[in-house]
Design a protein around this motif. Structure first.
Motif, PDB file in Angstrom:
ATOM      1  N   VAL A 175      13.284 -23.897 -19.926  1.00 44.06           N
ATOM      2  CA  VAL A 175      13.377 -24.854 -18.551  1.00 44.06           C
ATOM      3  C   VAL A 175      13.730 -26.258 -19.254  1.00 44.06           C
ATOM      4  CG1 VAL A 175      12.200 -25.600 -16.617  1.00 44.06           C
ATOM      5  CG2 VAL A 175      12.126 -23.243 -17.381  1.00 44.06           C
ATOM      6  N   GLY A 177      11.048 -28.521 -10.197  1.00 34.63           N
ATOM      7  CA  GLY A 177      11.641 -27.244 -10.108  1.00 34.63           C
ATOM      8  C   GLY A 177      12.426 -26.959  -8.691  1.00 34.63           C
ATOM      9  N   SER A 233      13.022 -19.759  -6.244  1.00 31.72           N
ATOM     10  CA  SER A 233      12.504 -19.958  -7.764  1.00 31.72           C
ATOM     11  C   SER A 233      11.983 -18.881  -8.448  1.00 31.72           C
ATOM     12  CB  SER A 233      11.791 -21.334  -7.562  1.00 31.72           C
ATOM     13  OG  SER A 233      10.693 -21.173  -8.944  1.00 31.72           O
ATOM     14  N   GLY A 234      11.874 -18.627  -9.591  1.00 33.32           N
ATOM     15  CA  GLY A 234      11.390 -17.679 -10.268  1.00 33.32           C
ATOM     16  C   GLY A 234       9.671 -17.545  -9.861  1.00 33.32           C
ATOM     17  N   SER A 253       7.680 -27.216  -7.907  1.00 29.41           N
ATOM     18  CA  SER A 253       6.578 -27.556  -8.782  1.00 29.41           C
ATOM     19  C   SER A 253       7.187 -28.909  -9.849  1.00 29.41           C
ATOM     20  CB  SER A 253       6.285 -26.574  -9.896  1.00 29.41           C
ATOM     21  OG  SER A 253       7.276 -26.489 -10.784  1.00 29.41           O
ATOM     22  N   GLY A 302      11.494 -24.641  -6.927  1.00 34.50           N
ATOM     23  CA  GLY A 302      10.350 -24.311  -6.280  1.00 34.50           C
ATOM     24  C   GLY A 302       9.544 -25.064  -5.625  1.00 34.50           C
ATOM     25  N   TYR A 311       4.396 -28.249 -14.990  1.00 32.79           N
ATOM     26  CA  TYR A 311       3.924 -27.160 -14.647  1.00 32.79           C
ATOM     27  C   TYR A 311       3.727 -25.939 -15.515  1.00 32.79           C
ATOM     28  CZ  TYR A 311       3.201 -22.509 -11.927  1.00 32.79           C
ATOM     29  OH  TYR A 311       2.906 -21.420 -11.622  1.00 32.79           O
ATOM     30  N   TYR A 371      15.460  -8.657 -15.212  1.00 32.60           N
ATOM     31  CA  TYR A 371      14.140  -8.791 -15.180  1.00 32.60           C
ATOM     32  C   TYR A 371      13.282  -8.143 -14.098  1.00 32.60           C
ATOM     33  CZ  TYR A 371      13.430 -12.400 -18.941  1.00 32.60           C
ATOM     34  OH  TYR A 371      13.574 -12.814 -19.941  1.00 32.60           O
ATOM     35  N   ARG A 396       0.639 -23.711 -18.025  1.00 34.06           N
ATOM     36  CA  ARG A 396       0.740 -22.378 -17.945  1.00 34.06           C
ATOM     37  C   ARG A 396       0.824 -21.617 -19.392  1.00 34.06           C
ATOM     38  NH1 ARG A 396       1.517 -18.552 -14.347  1.00 34.06           N
ATOM     39  NH2 ARG A 396      -0.513 -18.414 -13.449  1.00 34.06           N
ATOM     40  N   HIS A 423       9.962 -19.266 -21.850  1.00 33.04           N
ATOM     41  CA  HIS A 423      10.491 -19.825 -20.671  1.00 33.04           C
ATOM     42  C   HIS A 423      10.407 -21.364 -20.445  1.00 33.04           C
ATOM     43  CE1 HIS A 423       9.853 -20.464 -16.135  1.00 33.04           C
ATOM     44  NE2 HIS A 423      11.077 -19.597 -16.179  1.00 33.04           N
ATOM     45  N   HIS A 474      18.326 -12.300 -13.955  1.00 35.95           N
ATOM     46  CA  HIS A 474      17.159 -12.112 -13.056  1.00 35.95           C
ATOM     47  C   HIS A 474      16.974 -11.001 -12.173  1.00 35.95           C
ATOM     48  CE1 HIS A 474      17.146 -16.473 -13.159  1.00 35.95           C
ATOM     49  NE2 HIS A 474      15.811 -16.531 -12.896  1.00 35.95           N
ATOM     50  N   PHE A 503       6.443 -10.442 -10.665  1.00 39.78           N
ATOM     51  CA  PHE A 503       5.707 -11.030 -11.901  1.00 39.78           C
ATOM     52  C   PHE A 503       4.218 -11.579 -11.438  1.00 39.78           C
ATOM     53  CE2 PHE A 503       4.335 -15.440 -13.634  1.00 39.78           C
ATOM     54  CZ  PHE A 503       5.012 -15.109 -15.088  1.00 39.78           C
ATOM     55  N   ARG A 504       3.857 -11.867 -10.185  1.00 41.72           N
ATOM     56  CA  ARG A 504       2.592 -11.914  -9.834  1.00 41.72           C
ATOM     57  C   ARG A 504       1.702 -10.816  -9.934  1.00 41.72           C
ATOM     58  NH1 ARG A 504       2.583 -16.999 -11.298  1.00 41.72           N
ATOM     59  NH2 ARG A 504       4.009 -17.775  -9.835  1.00 41.72           N
TER      60      ARG A 504
HETATM   61  C1  HEM Z   1      18.209 -21.595 -16.516  1.00 40.26           C
HETATM   62  C2  HEM Z   1      17.224 -20.966 -16.505  1.00 40.26           C
HETATM   63  C3  HEM Z   1      15.728 -21.291 -15.823  1.00 40.26           C
HETATM   64  C4  HEM Z   1      15.007 -22.340 -15.218  1.00 40.26           C
HETATM   65  C5  HEM Z   1      15.896 -23.743 -15.352  1.00 40.26           C
HETATM   66  C6  HEM Z   1      14.135 -22.135 -14.825  1.00 40.26           C
HETATM   67  C7  HEM Z   1      13.090 -22.855 -13.935  1.00 40.26           C
HETATM   68  C8  HEM Z   1      11.966 -22.685 -13.763  1.00 40.26           C
HETATM   69  C9  HEM Z   1      10.906 -23.693 -13.131  1.00 40.26           C
HETATM   70  C10 HEM Z   1      11.148 -25.128 -12.886  1.00 40.26           C
HETATM   71  C11 HEM Z   1       9.706 -23.112 -12.734  1.00 40.26           C
HETATM   72  C12 HEM Z   1       8.516 -23.646 -12.069  1.00 40.26           C
HETATM   73  C13 HEM Z   1       8.536 -23.477 -10.588  1.00 40.26           C
HETATM   74  C14 HEM Z   1       9.502 -24.239  -9.903  1.00 40.26           C
HETATM   75  O1  HEM Z   1       9.062 -25.349  -9.287  1.00 40.26           O
HETATM   76  O2  HEM Z   1      10.523 -23.711  -9.622  1.00 40.26           O
HETATM   77  C15 HEM Z   1      10.061 -21.570 -13.103  1.00 40.26           C
HETATM   78  C16 HEM Z   1       9.262 -20.698 -12.799  1.00 40.26           C
HETATM   79  C17 HEM Z   1       9.223 -19.308 -13.133  1.00 40.26           C
HETATM   80  N1  HEM Z   1      10.386 -18.809 -13.447  1.00 40.26           N
HETATM   81 FE1  HEM Z   1      12.050 -19.501 -14.248  1.00 40.26          FE
HETATM   82  N2  HEM Z   1      13.709 -20.652 -15.036  1.00 40.26           N
HETATM   83  C18 HEM Z   1      14.666 -20.167 -15.312  1.00 40.26           C
HETATM   84  C19 HEM Z   1      14.919 -18.698 -15.914  1.00 40.26           C
HETATM   85  C20 HEM Z   1      14.038 -17.814 -15.532  1.00 40.26           C
HETATM   86  C21 HEM Z   1      14.103 -16.432 -15.788  1.00 40.26           C
HETATM   87  C22 HEM Z   1      15.307 -15.707 -16.397  1.00 40.26           C
HETATM   88  C23 HEM Z   1      13.104 -15.477 -15.334  1.00 40.26           C
HETATM   89  C24 HEM Z   1      13.049 -14.253 -15.148  1.00 40.26           C
HETATM   90  C25 HEM Z   1      12.486 -13.576 -14.122  1.00 40.26           C
HETATM   91  C26 HEM Z   1      12.434 -16.816 -14.642  1.00 40.26           C
HETATM   92  C27 HEM Z   1      11.208 -16.404 -14.142  1.00 40.26           C
HETATM   93  C28 HEM Z   1      10.378 -17.552 -13.573  1.00 40.26           C
HETATM   94  C29 HEM Z   1       8.975 -17.252 -13.203  1.00 40.26           C
HETATM   95  C30 HEM Z   1       8.395 -15.635 -13.053  1.00 40.26           C
HETATM   96  C31 HEM Z   1       8.323 -18.266 -12.783  1.00 40.26           C
HETATM   97  C32 HEM Z   1       6.808 -18.559 -12.491  1.00 40.26           C
HETATM   98  C33 HEM Z   1       5.921 -18.782 -13.540  1.00 40.26           C
HETATM   99  C34 HEM Z   1       4.617 -19.130 -13.452  1.00 40.26           C
HETATM  100  O3  HEM Z   1       4.188 -19.562 -12.235  1.00 40.26           O
HETATM  101  O4  HEM Z   1       3.867 -19.347 -14.393  1.00 40.26           O
HETATM  102  N3  HEM Z   1      12.891 -18.094 -14.929  1.00 40.26           N
HETATM  103  N4  HEM Z   1      11.242 -21.302 -13.565  1.00 40.26           N
END
Ligand code: HEM
Length: 281
Positions: A243, A252, A135-136, A256, A254, A261, A59, A265, A239, A56, A142-143
């Protein structure tokens, strides 16, 4: 004067002021990986949390560079036509050059996800609950990239509860500022092409596509923008799959609906008219 008589000075040591570690602030950088699972000394650290944090952080470094490059592209495009003749061509060359760099960085962003996939879902569960509600989804950079690319959705600001005032101000600014697409339209207009309505833009894109002798530089920039769009879509899709593989359809961290979700997108596009052009050709 030989090396010996010069007191054994070597290349790069003349100033003697900077070392590799100092230049890169490695003492600071390498002290920033702090697993939550290791907070109390009695805790057994979750082995894979270091991987999760490292990926992360890397990234975010690449996001910073992408914002730097793509903001410059936007500015160059907006400036197109302000010079006369050669300065304009120079700017278009620089746009293509920086878009190629952005494309390579985005390939790296995609290539990084399989590294994280070497973590098993069971090993992720060792520390996942400690992350909540982080959460990411809360990645401001990113945004910012989405807003700069034209996908401006103010609603995200309301959902970023943990953002600092400075981060909010950056996002507000990105909402206000022209997007990459605005820049591209300015570059088309600077070449005498009408861009007042979607129909006019579509006609301008067809003109550019069909007369590469006159508009080859604009065509290359359009293709560079499309690659940025395509690679971003590929990252979103990958991604979402990663997930699903890691947490299935759990909510998630975060808050969601998680994979649901993210699947919603996957089909977003920054530059829909560049995609529609393919059908019109
Ligand atoms: C085990 C690996 C990962 C899991 C399980 C995961 C899980 C999730 C989930 C569930 C969400 C939806 C928002 C929420 O409710 O949390 C999310 C969003 C996001 N994650 Fe990950 N993530 C992983 C890896 C990564 C990595 C490596 C990045 C790199 C920066 C990343 C960046 C993001 C971003 C930018 C969003 C927002 C996406 C959007 O709104 O379109 N994630 N992630």
């Amino acid at each position: 004067m030989t090396d010996e008589t010069a007191g054994a000075r070597h290349f790069g040591e003349e100033g003697g002021l900077l070392s590799y570690g100092e230049y890169l602030h490695l003492d600071v950088l390498l002290a920033q990986q702090a697993p939550q699972s290791q907070k109390a000394e009695s805790d057994l650290p979750a082995h894979d949390e270091l991987l999760f944090i490292t990926i992360h952080q890397v990234y975010e470094l690449w996001f910073k560079l992408l914002l730097h490059e793509l903001t410059t592209v936007r500015d160059l495009l907006l400036g197109a036509g302000r010079g006369d003749g050669d300065p304009d061509r120079e700017r278009m060359w620089a746009c293509r050059h920086l878009l190629r760099r952005a494309e390579q960085v985005e390939q790296v962003l995609i290539a990084q996800l399989p590294v994280l996939e070497t973590m098993t879902p069971q090993d992720f569960l060792d520390f996942r609950s400690l992350l909540s509600p982080a959460s990411g989804f809360q990645s401001v950079q990113f945004r910012e990239l989405e807003f700069l690319s034209g996908l401006k959705d103010r609603a995200f600001l309301g959902r970023l509860r943990a953002a600092t005032d400075e981060e909010r101000a950056r996002l507000e600014q990105r909402l206000e500022d022209p997007s990459l697409w605005d820049g591209f339209l300015a570059a088309l207009a600077a070449r005498g092409l009408a861009v007042g309505s979607d129909d006019e833009v579509q006609a301008a894109l067809l003109t550019v596509a069909r007369d590469r002798a006159a508009y080859g530089d604009l065509w290359d920039v359009a293709e560079g923008l499309l690659s940025h769009d395509e690679l971003s879509a590929q990252w979103r899709a990958l991604h979402a799959t990663v997930v699903e593989r890691q947490i299935g359809y759990k909510q998630g961290t975060g808050g969601s609906t998680g994979a649901t979700y993210l699947r919603g997108r996957r089909d977003l596009r920054f530059f829909p008219l560049l995609w529609e052009l393919r059908t019109a050709l």
